[in-house]
Design an enzyme around this catalytic site. Structure first.
Site, short mmCIF file in Angstrom:
data_model
loop_
_atom_site.label_atom_id
_atom_site.label_comp_id
_atom_site.label_asym_id
_atom_site.label_seq_id
_atom_site.Cartn_x
_atom_site.Cartn_y
_atom_site.Cartn_z
N GLU A 1 31.17 55.85 92.31
CA GLU A 1 32.52 55.29 92.27
C GLU A 1 33.29 55.85 91.08
O GLU A 1 32.73 56.25 90.06
CB GLU A 1 32.45 53.77 92.23
CG GLU A 1 31.57 53.21 91.16
CD GLU A 1 31.16 51.76 91.47
OE1 GLU A 1 30.12 51.59 92.16
OE2 GLU A 1 31.85 50.84 91.03
N CYS B 1 21.32 54.98 86.60
CA CYS B 1 21.16 55.34 85.19
C CYS B 1 19.77 54.95 84.75
O CYS B 1 19.26 53.90 85.13
CB CYS B 1 22.21 54.61 84.34
SG CYS B 1 22.08 55.05 82.59
N GLY C 1 26.25 56.01 85.09
CA GLY C 1 25.39 57.04 84.53
C GLY C 1 25.61 57.29 83.05
O GLY C 1 26.55 56.80 82.44
N GLU C 2 24.67 58.06 82.48
CA GLU C 2 24.74 58.41 81.06
C GLU C 2 25.15 59.89 80.98
O GLU C 2 24.33 60.79 81.24
CB GLU C 2 23.37 58.16 80.42
CG GLU C 2 23.20 58.71 79.02
CD GLU C 2 24.34 58.39 78.06
OE1 GLU C 2 24.64 57.21 77.83
OE2 GLU C 2 24.94 59.35 77.53
N SER D 1 31.62 58.83 76.97
CA SER D 1 31.01 57.62 76.41
C SER D 1 29.50 57.74 76.52
O SER D 1 28.98 58.11 77.56
CB SER D 1 31.51 56.40 77.20
OG SER D 1 30.85 55.23 76.77
N LEU E 1 28.08 50.79 71.38
CA LEU E 1 27.26 50.26 70.27
C LEU E 1 26.68 48.89 70.67
O LEU E 1 25.47 48.72 70.73
CB LEU E 1 28.10 50.18 69.00
CG LEU E 1 27.30 50.00 67.73
CD1 LEU E 1 26.35 51.16 67.48
CD2 LEU E 1 28.23 49.82 66.53
N HIS E 2 27.54 47.94 70.91
CA HIS E 2 27.15 46.63 71.45
C HIS E 2 26.19 45.83 70.59
O HIS E 2 25.64 44.81 71.03
CB HIS E 2 26.56 46.76 72.86
CG HIS E 2 27.39 47.57 73.81
ND1 HIS E 2 28.75 47.68 73.70
CD2 HIS E 2 27.04 48.34 74.88
CE1 HIS E 2 29.21 48.48 74.67
NE2 HIS E 2 28.19 48.89 75.38
N1 SAH Z 1 26.28 55.43 79.91
C1 SAH Z 1 27.46 55.54 79.15
C2 SAH Z 1 28.72 55.55 79.98
C3 SAH Z 1 28.80 54.60 81.13
S1 SAH Z 1 28.90 52.89 80.74
C4 SAH Z 1 27.51 54.46 78.10
O1 SAH Z 1 26.69 53.57 78.14
O2 SAH Z 1 28.37 54.55 77.23
C5 SAH Z 1 30.57 52.75 80.16
C6 SAH Z 1 30.82 51.52 79.32
O3 SAH Z 1 30.84 50.33 80.12
C7 SAH Z 1 29.76 51.30 78.26
O4 SAH Z 1 30.33 50.97 77.03
C8 SAH Z 1 29.00 50.15 78.83
O5 SAH Z 1 28.27 49.52 77.85
C9 SAH Z 1 30.10 49.33 79.46
N2 SAH Z 1 29.65 48.30 80.38
C10 SAH Z 1 28.60 48.34 81.22
N3 SAH Z 1 28.49 47.17 81.91
C11 SAH Z 1 29.52 46.39 81.49
C12 SAH Z 1 29.95 45.08 81.82
N4 SAH Z 1 29.33 44.37 82.73
N5 SAH Z 1 31.03 44.57 81.17
C13 SAH Z 1 31.70 45.31 80.27
N6 SAH Z 1 31.34 46.57 79.92
C14 SAH Z 1 30.26 47.10 80.53
FE1 SF4 Z 2 23.35 53.46 81.56
FE2 SF4 Z 2 25.58 53.22 80.07
FE3 SF4 Z 2 24.86 51.28 81.81
FE4 SF4 Z 2 23.44 51.66 79.60
S1 SF4 Z 2 25.59 51.01 79.72
S2 SF4 Z 2 22.60 51.36 81.68
S3 SF4 Z 2 23.52 53.87 79.39
S4 SF4 Z 2 25.45 53.37 82.32
#
Ligand code: SAH
Ligand code: SF4
Length: 361
Positions: free
Chosen positions: A92, A120, A167-168, A199, A223-224
């Site tokens: 998507e 991922c 994905g990453e 990202s 970062l989170h």
């Molecule tokens: N894998 C990469 C890029 C894809 S995720 C990464 O982790 O950065 C893109 C962003 O969406 C990341 O910051 C991820 O932590 C965030 N994300 C994933 N699930 C989410 C959710 N349920 N609510 C808000 N942000 C979310």
């Molecule tokens: Fe993969 Fe990014 Fe989701 Fe973590 S946040 S599972 S690295 S897509």
């Protein structure tokens, strides 16, 4: 094997193919113009090419790597496109209209959130994309093709790309950079590298590799959690690359690039939203001269996590602001599909029995 998609073919590769086919080099420019600028739906529509070349192209290439199967949302809100790939998998992309709260100075621009893999492997506990594990990397035609398809479907120009879909991206760096080459070429969409943001959940060696890349691509870090204790509860990658090593790689990034880094921080109630985390995050952000994007958690089917109350999110942001950090927080509703990329694909593949129903975590 499906024929290669033409959205994955560079100008140089097309020139070599044309030479082999005994065709003049200028046909390459014409073909790319039909594909990327005029966005035709068939090789037959390339009316300034000889019929024999059109049919040869049609025998050798697919016009698109993606077939559109569904759109959620509407023109004045966020739209989510679901695409089927040649092997029956789904990805998507999310088209986000002007959003001053999130994109600051770039607020009048349309942003496309692009996927880089099917699933991922990194298994962050809050994320839909990681729920069913990793299936495969997207190839360059599938990554670049999302941008073309979004422009075709919306009839609008995409100004910004964020590689924040499924994905990453740094785990698929070669294909990602090949896609960036395709997208930024003057023969195709001619998007400036400064309008592209990758990202990552924090793949340290690839961050260092990307820091040496000549194009000025922007970087955002998921970062989170401001400390190892908090971060490793929700992001398994933190065990491999703890916060200190990640920040060392970001220092290296800063030594090579002059674009501000962005630190992304999802706010999840009771997990990473303690105000002490905000204070530590503020210190890191100041030292790195980075911006902070606070994102209240979007609910994911099958996962129990929740966003904190708005007042708490504001308090978290204010600690950053009072420490002199540029921090944004998006509280408005109705954008819930923005960040939760991966859910539509998960639903579709589960319904078709391609993957087992998502396990709760
Ligand atoms: N894998 C990469 C890029 C894809 S995720 C990464 O982790 O950065 C893109 C962003 O969406 C990341 O910051 C991820 O932590 C965030 N994300 C994933 N699930 C989410 C959710 N349920 N609510 C808000 N942000 C979310
Ligand atoms: Fe993969 Fe990014 Fe989701 Fe973590 S946040 S599972 S690295 S897509």
């Amino acid at each position: 094997m499906a024929a290669p998609a033409i959205t994955g073919i560079t100008h140089e590769a097309l020139a070599a193919w044309l030479k082999e086919a005994g065709e003049p080099a200028f046909r390459g420019d014409q073909i790319l113009e039909w594909v990327w600028k005029k966005k035709v739906q068939s090789f037959d529509a390339m009316t300034n090419l000889p019929a024999a070349l059109r049919s040869r192209l049609a025998d050798s290439f697919r016009l698109s790597a993606l077939s559109h199967t569904q759109t959620q949302g509407s023109a004045d809100t966020t739209r989510k496109f679901l695409f089927r790939l040649h092997d029956g998998r789904y990805v998507e992309s999310v088209l986000i209209p002007a959003n001053p709260a999130l994109y600051g100075e770039q607020s009048d621009r349309r942003t496309l959130c692009v996927s880089s893999q099917v699933g991922c492997a990194y298994g962050c506990k809050f994320c839909a994309s990681g729920l069913a594990g990793f299936t495969r990397n997207l190839d360059p035609s599938e990554i670049a093709g999302q941008v073309l398809a979004a422009e075709q479907l919306s009839g609008e120009r995409v100004d910004n790309l964020v590689f924040m879909g499924m994905g990453e991206p740094l785990a698929n760096l070669d294909h990602l950079l090949a896609a960036v080459t395709l997208i930024t070429s003057s023969k195709t969409l001619h998007l400036g590298a400064r309008h592209l943001t990758i990202s990552t959940s924090g793949l340290v060696p690839q961050i260092r590799q990307l820091a040496e890349h000549p194009q000025q691509i922007r970087l955002a870090i998921s970062l989170h959690g401001a400390t190892d204790e908090v971060r490793q509860q929700i992001m398994p990658i933190n065990r491999k690359w703890p916060v200190a090593e990640l920040f060392a790689a970001l220092d290296f990034w800063n030594s090579r690039k002059n674009q501000k880094l962005t630190l992304e921080y999802i706010l999840i109630a009771g997990v990473n939203d303690a105000l002490e985390q905000a204070a530590i995050l503020a210190r890191h952000a100041r030292r790195l001269h980075s911006k902070v994007n606070l994102i209240p958690y979007n609910t994911v089917d099958g996962l129990d996590w929740k966003r904190p109350p708005d007042a708490h999110c504001r308090a978290f942001r204010d600690i950053l602001k009072n420490a002199g950090v540029s921090a944004t927080l998006r509280l408005e509703k109705g954008h819930d599909i923005d960040a939760a990329c991966g859910q539509l694909r998960l639903k579709q593949e589960t319904e078709e029995g391609i993957i087992a129903p998502a396990p709760g975590r």
